[in-house]
Design an enzyme around this catalytic site. Structure first.
Site, PDB file in Angstrom:
ATOM      1  N   ASN A 168      -1.569   4.601  -1.438  1.00 23.37           N
ATOM      2  CA  ASN A 168      -0.354   4.642  -2.274  1.00 23.37           C
ATOM      3  C   ASN A 168       0.397   5.977  -2.183  1.00 23.37           C
ATOM      4  OD1 ASN A 168      -2.308   5.976  -3.774  1.00 23.37           O
ATOM      5  ND2 ASN A 168      -1.512   5.245  -5.723  1.00 23.37           N
ATOM      6  N   LYS A 191     -10.138  10.765   6.189  1.00 25.05           N
ATOM      7  CA  LYS A 191      -9.960   9.347   6.537  1.00 25.05           C
ATOM      8  C   LYS A 191      -8.908   8.721   5.628  1.00 25.05           C
ATOM      9  CE  LYS A 191     -11.902   5.513   5.089  1.00 25.05           C
ATOM     10  NZ  LYS A 191     -10.703   4.663   5.205  1.00 25.05           N
ATOM     11  N   ALA A 193      -6.373   5.405   4.466  1.00 24.42           N
ATOM     12  CA  ALA A 193      -6.572   3.963   4.336  1.00 24.42           C
ATOM     13  C   ALA A 193      -5.995   3.253   5.565  1.00 24.42           C
ATOM     14  CB  ALA A 193      -5.891   3.458   3.066  1.00 24.42           C
ATOM     15  N   GLU A 266     -11.252  10.759  -7.768  1.00 26.73           N
ATOM     16  CA  GLU A 266     -10.025  10.432  -8.509  1.00 26.73           C
ATOM     17  C   GLU A 266      -9.865   8.928  -8.403  1.00 26.73           C
ATOM     18  OE1 GLU A 266      -8.429  12.568 -10.197  1.00 26.73           O
ATOM     19  OE2 GLU A 266      -9.085  14.472  -9.361  1.00 26.73           O
ATOM     20  N   CYS A 300      -1.780   5.472  -9.759  1.00 23.47           N
ATOM     21  CA  CYS A 300      -2.927   5.530 -10.679  1.00 23.47           C
ATOM     22  C   CYS A 300      -2.478   5.939 -12.078  1.00 23.47           C
ATOM     23  CB  CYS A 300      -3.958   6.500 -10.134  1.00 23.47           C
ATOM     24  SG  CYS A 300      -3.251   8.090  -9.733  1.00 23.47           S
ATOM     25  N   GLU A 401      -6.853  -2.995 -13.933  1.00 22.00           N
ATOM     26  CA  GLU A 401      -5.857  -2.282 -13.146  1.00 22.00           C
ATOM     27  C   GLU A 401      -5.304  -3.241 -12.093  1.00 22.00           C
ATOM     28  OE1 GLU A 401      -7.052   0.674 -10.302  1.00 22.00           O
ATOM     29  OE2 GLU A 401      -5.424   1.990 -10.904  1.00 22.00           O
ATOM     30  N   GLU A 478      -8.329  17.612  -9.347  1.00 17.78           N
ATOM     31  CA  GLU A 478      -7.552  18.160  -8.238  1.00 17.78           C
ATOM     32  C   GLU A 478      -6.388  18.957  -8.825  1.00 17.78           C
ATOM     33  OE1 GLU A 478      -7.062  14.405  -5.826  1.00 17.78           O
ATOM     34  OE2 GLU A 478      -8.221  15.589  -4.387  1.00 17.78           O
TER      35      GLU A 478
HETATM   36  P1  NAD Z   1      -9.650   1.753  -2.235  1.00 20.47           P
HETATM   37  O1  NAD Z   1     -10.681   2.197  -3.208  1.00 20.47           O
HETATM   38  O2  NAD Z   1      -9.708   0.383  -1.723  1.00 20.47           O
HETATM   39  O3  NAD Z   1      -9.642   2.702  -0.961  1.00 20.47           O
HETATM   40  C1  NAD Z   1      -9.484   4.091  -1.042  1.00 20.47           C
HETATM   41  C2  NAD Z   1     -10.035   4.733   0.215  1.00 20.47           C
HETATM   42  O4  NAD Z   1     -11.460   4.590   0.197  1.00 20.47           O
HETATM   43  C3  NAD Z   1      -9.568   4.074   1.514  1.00 20.47           C
HETATM   44  O5  NAD Z   1      -9.411   5.065   2.513  1.00 20.47           O
HETATM   45  C4  NAD Z   1     -10.724   3.150   1.847  1.00 20.47           C
HETATM   46  O6  NAD Z   1     -10.803   2.828   3.219  1.00 20.47           O
HETATM   47  C5  NAD Z   1     -11.906   3.991   1.405  1.00 20.47           C
HETATM   48  N1  NAD Z   1     -13.127   3.243   1.101  1.00 20.47           N
HETATM   49  C6  NAD Z   1     -13.231   2.050   0.479  1.00 20.47           C
HETATM   50  N2  NAD Z   1     -14.526   1.698   0.367  1.00 20.47           N
HETATM   51  C7  NAD Z   1     -15.249   2.703   0.914  1.00 20.47           C
HETATM   52  C8  NAD Z   1     -16.650   2.923   1.105  1.00 20.47           C
HETATM   53  N3  NAD Z   1     -17.554   2.030   0.692  1.00 20.47           N
HETATM   54  N4  NAD Z   1     -17.047   4.062   1.712  1.00 20.47           N
HETATM   55  C9  NAD Z   1     -16.139   4.968   2.127  1.00 20.47           C
HETATM   56  N5  NAD Z   1     -14.795   4.814   1.986  1.00 20.47           N
HETATM   57  C10 NAD Z   1     -14.368   3.693   1.383  1.00 20.47           C
HETATM   58  O7  NAD Z   1      -8.265   2.078  -2.944  1.00 20.47           O
HETATM   59  P2  NAD Z   1      -6.794   1.748  -2.458  1.00 20.47           P
HETATM   60  O8  NAD Z   1      -6.566   0.296  -2.659  1.00 20.47           O
HETATM   61  O9  NAD Z   1      -6.551   2.365  -1.116  1.00 20.47           O
HETATM   62  O10 NAD Z   1      -5.946   2.595  -3.542  1.00 20.47           O
HETATM   63  C11 NAD Z   1      -5.684   2.133  -4.805  1.00 20.47           C
HETATM   64  C12 NAD Z   1      -6.671   2.688  -5.818  1.00 20.47           C
HETATM   65  O11 NAD Z   1      -6.658   4.115  -5.779  1.00 20.47           O
HETATM   66  C13 NAD Z   1      -6.285   2.331  -7.255  1.00 20.47           C
HETATM   67  O12 NAD Z   1      -7.437   1.982  -7.969  1.00 20.47           O
HETATM   68  C14 NAD Z   1      -5.702   3.624  -7.800  1.00 20.47           C
HETATM   69  O13 NAD Z   1      -5.744   3.767  -9.193  1.00 20.47           O
HETATM   70  C15 NAD Z   1      -6.520   4.641  -7.109  1.00 20.47           C
HETATM   71  N6  NAD Z   1      -5.816   5.917  -7.106  1.00 20.47           N
HETATM   72  C16 NAD Z   1      -6.280   6.915  -7.910  1.00 20.47           C
HETATM   73  C17 NAD Z   1      -5.611   8.124  -7.955  1.00 20.47           C
HETATM   74  C18 NAD Z   1      -6.117   9.241  -8.811  1.00 20.47           C
HETATM   75  O14 NAD Z   1      -5.724  10.374  -8.584  1.00 20.47           O
HETATM   76  N7  NAD Z   1      -6.987   8.996  -9.779  1.00 20.47           N
HETATM   77  C19 NAD Z   1      -4.473   8.318  -7.169  1.00 20.47           C
HETATM   78  C20 NAD Z   1      -4.024   7.284  -6.355  1.00 20.47           C
HETATM   79  C21 NAD Z   1      -4.713   6.079  -6.325  1.00 20.47           C
END
Ligand code: NAD
Length: 499
Positions: A168, A191, A193, A266, A300, A401, A478
């Protein structure tokens, strides 16, 4: 097309329609994946392929971790001022290439171009901030009970960092990790997404050209379950800095437990937006609109539950619905567009299901609630920004969410009640309060269990302040000095100077 990163580096778009390409960046070189596999990246506004990237696996993750481990001793001993100079130069290159990076980001992620530019600008500021902060860090002497002893506490870089980034805000969330990690003296394997690898590849190209020694920053792409999990489980990574969903955080935390790894997580959020009875709706409505629907609600810290005092709810709901219906929708590259496509069709279906669930529980639809019609929207993953009112707390939209463009409104009567309802979630990232009586707003802010609370402001992101979550929204912070501390381990050196 030119190639700023050397053979196999990210290709720079020469226009809005250029086909883009990036390899992995390991040990200072752009390389194909070990299997030669590649993966297509699509534009969520059109469903069209816009480029492709090398798609790696376990072997590529291991190579990158080895490169980062090999580079760590020299980089951690490099003068902090020299590390800072490289970060500043990377920021200069990012600013120079702002248009290319922003265009690429909009094409792969969907957000309006103006928002992509803001994201690039903030990433460059983050690098400058940590370049300024890190060289001023020093050790400190602590008191001892024995006059013959001295206690020196220094902070050392934690080691190799796995920086895992969602789709995002890929550029900012990469910078929030790589900036402080490199400034602290850590080396990194990053890494992004699968949906959004191309803008971050251009940013990695800026680091490489800024003079970063080989292996200090590596960049890999591949399946989360193999390549991603190798970054988490391999003993060479010492800290996992992840932004992602709470479910991913839970999984990563469990995997990291095998080696008691440091974690900076995060995770998800479900932000309440509380409108007090004396709030000025001229200010509140645009603030709620922006924080509900910027990045198409996929933030988020996006507003996900609107608690409006019963005295104001009718007027507020009507005005928010009107403003929502006027948002200009289309592909993010069109400069007049304020609201683009969702990241993919799964996100559209998730949002549709949450709308149907709310309506089934008696909510009223005031705006949106469906896919837009017309040729312009046919092949993209568009969903209209949606306002619902009288949504019960049990509805999916109020509990989970959905990460989509939904603004569910509900009424409240007492401060005790609204504080309890706002806190009744496993998430604790951001909350917002609007009201003229600051004392009352402040008293409520103190009762909310969230890592960031905005009073009469609809964003809790501030370069110099910690950003992160209570409860299941994460661990660690962060930005701000806390964002640097995350990459440092305290070391106590105890010295006998005499008998
Ligand atoms: P996601 O959890 O599906 O993926 C995030 C990243 O983690 C990607 O690069 C993905 O490939 C990697 N990943 C997933 N499973 C993994 C595993 N088992 N081992 C290692 N890496 C893995 O999230 P998304 O759909 O890309 O993003 C949306 C989510 O991110 C929402 O829940 C949002 O709230 C959260 N987010 C949080 C913040 C914050 O600062 N708190 C900011 C932005 C987004």
């Amino acid at each position: 097309m030119t190639d700023p990163g050397g053979t196999g580096g990210p290709e720079v778009p020469t226009g809005d329609r250029a086909y883009l390409s990036a390899d992995l960046f390991i040990a200072g070189r752009w390389v194909p994946s070990s299997t030669g596999e590649r993966r297509v990246v699509t534009d969520p506004a059109t469903g069209e392929p816009i480029g492709e990237v090398a798609w790696g696996g376990v072997v590529d993750a291991e190579r990158a971790l080895q490169a980062a481990s090999t580079a760590f001793p020299a980089w951690s001993r490099t003068a902090a001022t020299q590390r800072a100079a490289i970060l500043r130069q990377a920021a200069v290159l990012i600013r120079e290439r702002r248009e290319r990076i922003a265009t690429t980001l909009t094409r792969e992620q969907g957000k309006p171009l103006a928002d992509s530019r803001k994201e690039i600008d903030f990433a460059a500021r983050v690098l400058d901030y940590y370049a300024d902060l890190a060289p001023h860090r020093s050790g400190e002497w602590r008191p001892t009970a024995d006059p013959g002893l001295r206690s020196l506490v220094v902070r050392e870089p934690v080691g190799v960092v796995a920086a895992i980034v969602p789709w995002n805000y890929p550029v900012d969330l990469l910078a929030w990790k790589v900036g402080p990690a490199l400034a602290a003296g850590c080396t990194v394997v990053a890494k992004p997404a699968a949906a959004t690898p191309l803008a971050t590849a251009l940013v990695v190209g800026c680091f490489s050209e800024a003079g970063l020694p080989d292996g200090v920053l590596n960049y890999v792409l591949g399946p989360a379950g193999t390549l991603g999990e190798t970054l988490v489980t391999d003993p060479r990574s010492r800290l996992i800095a992840l932004t992602g969903s709470t479910e991913t955080g839970r999984r990563v935390m469990a995997l990291a437990a095998a080696h008691i790894k440091r974690l900076n997580l995060e995770l998800g959020g479900h932000a309440p937006f509380i409108v007090l009875e004396d709030a000025d709706l001229d200010t509140v409505v645009p603030a709620a609109l922006r924080r509900s629907f910027s990045n198409m609600g996929q933030i988020c810290i996006a507003v996900k539950r609107l608690f409006v005092h019963r005295r104001l709810i009718d007027e507020f709901a009507e005005r928010l619905a009107d403003a929502t219906a006027r948002l200009r929708i289309g592909p993010g590259l069109d400069p007049s567009v304020e609201y683009g496509p969702l990241i993919d069709d799964a996100a559209v279906r998730r949002t549709e299901a949450a709308v149907a669930d709310a309506l089934g529980r008696g909510a009223r639809l005031l705006a949106g609630g469906r896919r837009p019609e017309g040729d312009r929207f046919e092949r993209g993953s568009f969903f209209l920004p949606t306002v619902l009112r009288d949504v019960p707390d049990e509805a999916v939209a109020m509990r989970e969410e959905t990460f989509g463009p939904l603004a569910p409104i509900t009424a409240w009567d007492s401060l005790d009640e609204v504080a309890a309802r706002a806190n009744a979630t496993p998430y604790g990232l951001a909350a917002y309060i609007y009201g003229r009586d600051l004392g009352r707003a402040f008293a409520l802010a103190e009762r909310l269990e969230f890592g960031g609370v905005g009073i009469n402001v609809n964003d809790v992101t501030e370069l110099e302040a910690p950003f992160g979550g209570f409860k299941e929204s994460g661990i660690g912070r962060e930005l701000g000095p806390e964002g640097l501390e995350a990459y440092l381990e305290p070391k106590h050196i105890r010295i006998r100077i005499g008998v």
